[in-house]
Design an enzyme around this catalytic site. Sequence first.
Site, PDB file in Angstrom:
ATOM      1  N   LYS A  38       0.842  -1.210   0.000  1.00 48.17           N
ATOM      2  CA  LYS A  38       0.000   0.000   0.000  1.00 48.17           C
ATOM      3  C   LYS A  38       0.873   1.254   0.000  1.00 48.17           C
ATOM      4  O   LYS A  38       2.071   1.183   0.297  1.00 48.17           O
ATOM      5  CB  LYS A  38      -0.913  -0.020   1.230  1.00 48.17           C
ATOM      6  CG  LYS A  38      -0.159   0.006   2.550  1.00 48.17           C
ATOM      7  CD  LYS A  38      -1.083  -0.215   3.754  1.00 48.17           C
ATOM      8  CE  LYS A  38      -0.281  -0.201   5.042  1.00 48.17           C
ATOM      9  NZ  LYS A  38      -1.116  -0.566   6.210  1.00 48.17           N
ATOM     10  N   TYR A 272      15.975  29.639   7.617  1.00 51.45           N
ATOM     11  CA  TYR A 272      14.926  30.492   8.187  1.00 51.45           C
ATOM     12  C   TYR A 272      15.044  30.595   9.702  1.00 51.45           C
ATOM     13  O   TYR A 272      15.306  29.608  10.389  1.00 51.45           O
ATOM     14  CB  TYR A 272      13.545  29.929   7.845  1.00 51.45           C
ATOM     15  CG  TYR A 272      13.232  29.961   6.364  1.00 51.45           C
ATOM     16  CD1 TYR A 272      13.278  31.148   5.644  1.00 51.45           C
ATOM     17  CD2 TYR A 272      12.895  28.796   5.695  1.00 51.45           C
ATOM     18  CE1 TYR A 272      12.983  31.171   4.286  1.00 51.45           C
ATOM     19  CE2 TYR A 272      12.597  28.806   4.344  1.00 51.45           C
ATOM     20  CZ  TYR A 272      12.644  30.000   3.640  1.00 51.45           C
ATOM     21  OH  TYR A 272      12.357  30.016   2.304  1.00 51.45           O
TER      22      TYR A 272
HETATM   23  C1  LIG Z   1      -0.346  -1.613   6.788  1.00 49.76           C
HETATM   24  C2  LIG Z   1      -0.978  -2.882   7.230  1.00 49.76           C
HETATM   25  C3  LIG Z   1      -0.208  -4.045   7.379  1.00 49.76           C
HETATM   26  C4  LIG Z   1       1.293  -4.062   7.298  1.00 49.76           C
HETATM   27  O1  LIG Z   1       1.818  -3.601   8.531  1.00 49.76           O
HETATM   28  P1  LIG Z   1       3.391  -3.628   8.842  1.00 49.76           P
HETATM   29  O2  LIG Z   1       3.458  -3.221  10.269  1.00 49.76           O
HETATM   30  O3  LIG Z   1       4.001  -2.616   7.946  1.00 49.76           O
HETATM   31  O4  LIG Z   1       3.875  -4.996   8.583  1.00 49.76           O
HETATM   32  C5  LIG Z   1      -0.866  -5.219   7.651  1.00 49.76           C
HETATM   33  N1  LIG Z   1      -2.207  -5.261   7.789  1.00 49.76           N
HETATM   34  C6  LIG Z   1      -2.981  -4.152   7.692  1.00 49.76           C
HETATM   35  C7  LIG Z   1      -4.444  -4.264   7.869  1.00 49.76           C
HETATM   36  C8  LIG Z   1      -2.384  -2.925   7.426  1.00 49.76           C
HETATM   37  O5  LIG Z   1      -3.152  -1.833   7.352  1.00 49.76           O
END
Ligand SMILES: *Cc1c(COP(=O)(O)O)cnc(C)c1O
Length: 381
Positions: A38, A272
């Site tokens: 994702k 800045y």
């Molecule tokens: C993002 C996510 C994962 C992966 O999590 P990690 O801690 O990066 O391994 C797994 N399951 C769900 C539902 C997620 O949203």
Amino acid sequence: MAEPPAFREAVIDLAALTANVAHLREVVGTEHLMAVVKANGYGHGAVECARAALAGGADWLGVADLGEAVQLREAGIDAPILAWLHDPDADFLPAIEAGIDIGVSSAAQLDAVAAARRRLVTEGRLHGQAFVQVKLETGLSRNGVSEPEWAEAFAKARALERAGDIVVRGIFSHVSNASPEDDAIAIAVFTRGLAAAAAAGLTPELRHLAASAAALRIPDARFNLVRLGIGIYGLAPFEGVTSAELGLRPVMTLRGRVAAVRRVPADTGISYDYTYRTKQETTLALVPLGYAEGIPRHASNRATVAIGGRTFPVRGRVAMDQFVVDVGDHAVQVGDEVVLFGDPTTGVPSAEDWAEAAGTINYEIVTRIGSRVRRTYVGRP
Ligand SMILES: *Cc1c(COP(=O)(O)O)cnc(C)c1O
């Protein structure tokens, strides 16, 4: 990495990703492993990372949004994909057509998937099934069917399955990592959910609860599939634990080229608000990455970078496009490579160092790397 760096560049070592997946598969030992890609593969590039993960032995891909899943299909990836977070008015039709498993968190979503499938059938457009995986709420207070609604949702799922509208391929949830005790409670709730699903006549092929942290630390959370995100990118899901300690190699090296160098006297204000003034005569180097690249402004005056095998401190505020480092009397030149983070076993700072400097976690550091940063892929499978 012998090539000169681009102006702003994230070098993505796909061979490391493939090796990380293979290693995690060994360690975890589950029948199935879902690589979570994702958010553009946690900033690394979803399509390239998906292919590298499959080469390492992942047999599922996971994403949040249906659009992310469709993009993987459009790139020609035909591995099983699960997507679990949907717009309230989501049209499930394209996902079903593309053979994407839909994570459902309510009876209403079950109905919506079934209705979309019936439409496809009516229009003569569908040849396969509509696969769903039912998400249970087991303590995170996010999405998922909560325990009082299980009986009704499972009965509906079973009825739709009997009618041929859907196939319930999986039951899943997610844990909080709040404490071993809290995770044990979530495992118990999830186990009750599996029993309730079985009592309703459902026979889900996949049962999954663990992401990287729980997969590594809690064997009881593994069931027959684990969903691994951060670990496949070579980063530890635990604070205070290094990638190397988990047998992982960071996949992303974030680097750029020194854009300007200037010799300045003592008491020179930097960036800045002059939040830093030089203590003595020194040399400053300008790094062309800023918060538009995802470099946290909170890391101003706190993080370090590596140039020519040495680390130097960020001085002054991180701006939108650039920040300044103090290189002392070292012979740094315009065009030199500057590494913000990468594999710390090579002497460069880690994503965790930046996370610590900014008061956040490594996940946020890599995921926010912006679109002006060129992704360069090495080690393709
Ligand atoms: C993002 C996510 C994962 C992966 O999590 P990690 O801690 O990066 O391994 C797994 N399951 C769900 C539902 C997620 O949203």
